[in-house]
Each structure stands twice: as structure tokens, then as C-alpha cells.
Design a protein around this motif. Structure first.
Motif, short mmCIF file in Angstrom:
data_model
loop_
_atom_site.label_atom_id
_atom_site.label_comp_id
_atom_site.label_asym_id
_atom_site.label_seq_id
_atom_site.Cartn_x
_atom_site.Cartn_y
_atom_site.Cartn_z
N ILE A 1 2.35 6.08 6.36
CA ILE A 1 1.44 5.54 7.38
C ILE A 1 0.92 6.71 8.20
CG2 ILE A 1 3.26 5.08 9.09
CD1 ILE A 1 1.65 2.55 9.88
N LEU A 2 -0.37 6.68 8.51
CA LEU A 2 -1.01 7.71 9.31
C LEU A 2 -1.77 7.04 10.45
CD1 LEU A 2 -1.93 10.66 9.82
CD2 LEU A 2 -3.86 10.20 8.27
N ARG B 1 2.58 -4.50 12.09
CA ARG B 1 2.05 -5.18 10.90
C ARG B 1 1.60 -4.17 9.85
NH1 ARG B 1 -0.44 -8.27 15.02
NH2 ARG B 1 -2.52 -7.46 14.54
N LEU B 2 1.01 -3.08 10.31
CA LEU B 2 0.59 -2.04 9.36
C LEU B 2 1.81 -1.38 8.72
CD1 LEU B 2 -2.38 -0.29 11.23
CD2 LEU B 2 -2.41 -2.26 9.67
N ALA B 3 2.85 -1.16 9.49
CA ALA B 3 4.07 -0.58 8.93
C ALA B 3 4.67 -1.48 7.86
CB ALA B 3 5.09 -0.34 10.05
N ASP B 4 4.60 -2.79 8.08
CA ASP B 4 5.12 -3.74 7.08
C ASP B 4 4.31 -3.69 5.79
OD1 ASP B 4 7.12 -4.62 8.75
OD2 ASP B 4 6.04 -6.39 9.45
N ALA B 5 3.07 -3.24 5.87
CA ALA B 5 2.20 -3.20 4.69
C ALA B 5 2.46 -2.01 3.79
CB ALA B 5 0.73 -3.20 5.12
N VAL B 6 3.27 -1.05 4.25
CA VAL B 6 3.53 0.16 3.48
C VAL B 6 4.66 -0.08 2.48
CG1 VAL B 6 4.17 2.60 3.62
CG2 VAL B 6 2.78 1.57 5.43
N ARG C 1 2.46 10.74 11.49
CA ARG C 1 2.55 10.66 10.03
C ARG C 1 4.00 10.30 9.70
NH1 ARG C 1 1.44 15.69 5.77
NH2 ARG C 1 2.10 14.60 3.88
N ALA C 2 4.18 9.21 8.98
CA ALA C 2 5.54 8.76 8.69
C ALA C 2 5.65 8.24 7.26
CB ALA C 2 5.96 7.67 9.67
N VAL C 3 6.80 8.47 6.66
CA VAL C 3 7.08 8.02 5.29
C VAL C 3 8.19 7.00 5.33
CG1 VAL C 3 7.84 8.72 2.98
CG2 VAL C 3 6.37 10.25 4.33
N TYR D 1 0.82 -1.21 0.00
CA TYR D 1 0.00 0.00 0.00
C TYR D 1 0.85 1.26 0.00
CZ TYR D 1 -3.64 -3.31 1.25
OH TYR D 1 -4.49 -4.38 1.26
N ASP D 2 0.36 2.26 -0.74
CA ASP D 2 1.00 3.57 -0.74
C ASP D 2 0.61 4.39 0.48
OD1 ASP D 2 2.25 3.51 -3.51
OD2 ASP D 2 0.13 3.17 -4.03
N LEU D 3 -0.54 4.08 1.05
CA LEU D 3 -1.03 4.78 2.24
C LEU D 3 -1.74 3.78 3.14
CD1 LEU D 3 -1.79 7.34 3.91
CD2 LEU D 3 -3.82 7.56 2.44
#
Length: 203
Positions: free
Chosen positions: A133-134, A122-127, A198-200, A101-103
Motif C-alpha cells: 500500500i502506498l 478499507r484500502l489496507a483490507d484490499a491488499v 509505503r507498507a507491505v 490487489y498487489d498494489l
């Protein structure tokens, strides 16, 4: 409050539980991004996912409640059906596809700290690399401004606490606790604060 039964009953108790408006932090962040693939975790009645789809994103909305997901799909209507995927999942155990995912956005998903950290990892791994990630939550100071259920109050964290889940070597991280005006049930004007990360992802 962490079960599908609880949330199905909560959503089934009213025609609408939330405002139907997208989260303002999401609008601010996503408006600066090129539409791509997005994951909305704790999507509820679908306001954030639907707004993203209308901006051109391909969105997966995930929630524990089938009632909420059905309501979200109805609110989206047939015009956005090709851009929206709705998925029922228990976020204590569910893991999204990695680097897909891009976001990735999770708004007001309050869990016990260890479970919340595990979910955010787990959400961070999906980016995807270069993706965003927000994470938005209620700030602990809100307890002094407005009465909240005790089981929610103990789950609140500052943005700085939420940001510790992310590795600063892998992410460009911005952690803030902005205030916003709010009218409480008695008509009093108060200021609430959100914990916003908010992190990139670098790379």
C-alpha cells in the motif's frame, strides 16, 4: 469539496487540471515490484493508472468525478483498454474487494481525519498478503512554504500520523516526509514535503 458536483465542476473548468505525469513516489515504488493487480484511488485524470498499465499492471482507477474518469479513459486510448477499469465511487462509503490487489495507491486524498482513517483501513483490507500500500499526502509544513486553501491545509498529516492506521504486527511500514523543489506562483523556489507511507502486508 467532497462531492461529485464539486469535482465535476473542477475538472470541467479546464482542459487539464493536473500535469499528466505519474506521481514520482508511485514510479519509485512500483518500479521495484512485479506487475500484478493495482488499485489507484482518487485517480483523477488517470496519469498514475495509465503509467501503471504501461508497465504491465492490471489497474482499477477509482474517482468521484465522472468527468475525470471520462478524461482518463480518453487519455489511455484503446491500446490500454484491456488493462484499465474506471470506476466512479464515493470514497466515504465505497469499499474495494478484500485481498484483491498487489498494489493499492492513494495520492493526495485529503479527508477529515476519522474519514481518512476509515478509508485507509478499507484500502489496507484490499491488499493481498505480500502486497503493497502506498499513501501520499501533503505535509503540514507546506503551509509555511506555499499558500494553500484553508480547507485543504487543515486536512494535512505527517507520514507518522498516517502510518498509525496500519497495524505494525500486520505490516512492514516505512513512513517518510521527503522534500522536493517547487516553484510557487510568484516564481519563488521553495521546498515542499510529502507525507509518504509505503507498507507491505505480512503473510
Amino acid at each position: 469539496m467532497f462531492t461529485a458536483t464539486y469535482w465535476d465542476e473542477r475538472y470541467g473548468s479546464a482542459d487539464r487540471v493536473w500535469s499528466g505525469n505519474p506521481n514520482p513516489h508511485l514510479v519509485t515504488v512500483a518500479s521495484d515490484l512485479t506487475p500484478g493487480t493495482a488499485l489507484d484511488v482518487g485517480s483523477g485524470e488517470g496519469a498514475d493508472a495509465i503509467w501503471l498499465a504501461r508497465q504491465g499492471w492490471q489497474v482499477t482507477g477509482v474517482d468521484i468525478s465522472e468527468v475525470a474518469l471520462r478524461r482518463a479513459a480518453e487519455a489511455a486510448g484503446p491500446d490500454l483498454a484491456d488493462q484499465l477499469t474506471w470506476q466512479q465511487a464515493d470514497i466515504f462509503t465505497w469499499a474495494p474487494e478484500k485481498a484483491a490487489y498487489d498494489l493499492v495507491a492513494a495520492h493526495f486524498v485529503h479527508l477529515p481525519w476519522e474519514d481518512l482513517q476509515a478509508l485507509h483501513r478499507r484500502l489496507a483490507d484490499a491488499v493481498k498478503p505480500g502486497g503493497t500500500i502506498l499513501i501520499v499526502g501533503h505535509h503540514p509544513s507546506d503551509i509555511e512554504a506555499i499558500q494553500r486553501p484553508a480547507h485543504v491545509a487543515v486536512l494535512m498529516n505527517t507520514a507518522e500520523q498516517l502510518a498509525t492506521t496500519l497495524d505494525a504486527d500486520e505490516w512492514e511500514i516505512e513512513a517518510t516526509n521527503p522534500g522536493r523543489p517547487f516553484t510557487d506562483p510568484d516564481g519563488n523556489e521553495v521546498t515542499l514535503h510529502d507525507a509518504v507511507v509505503r507498507a507491505v502486508k505480512r503473510g
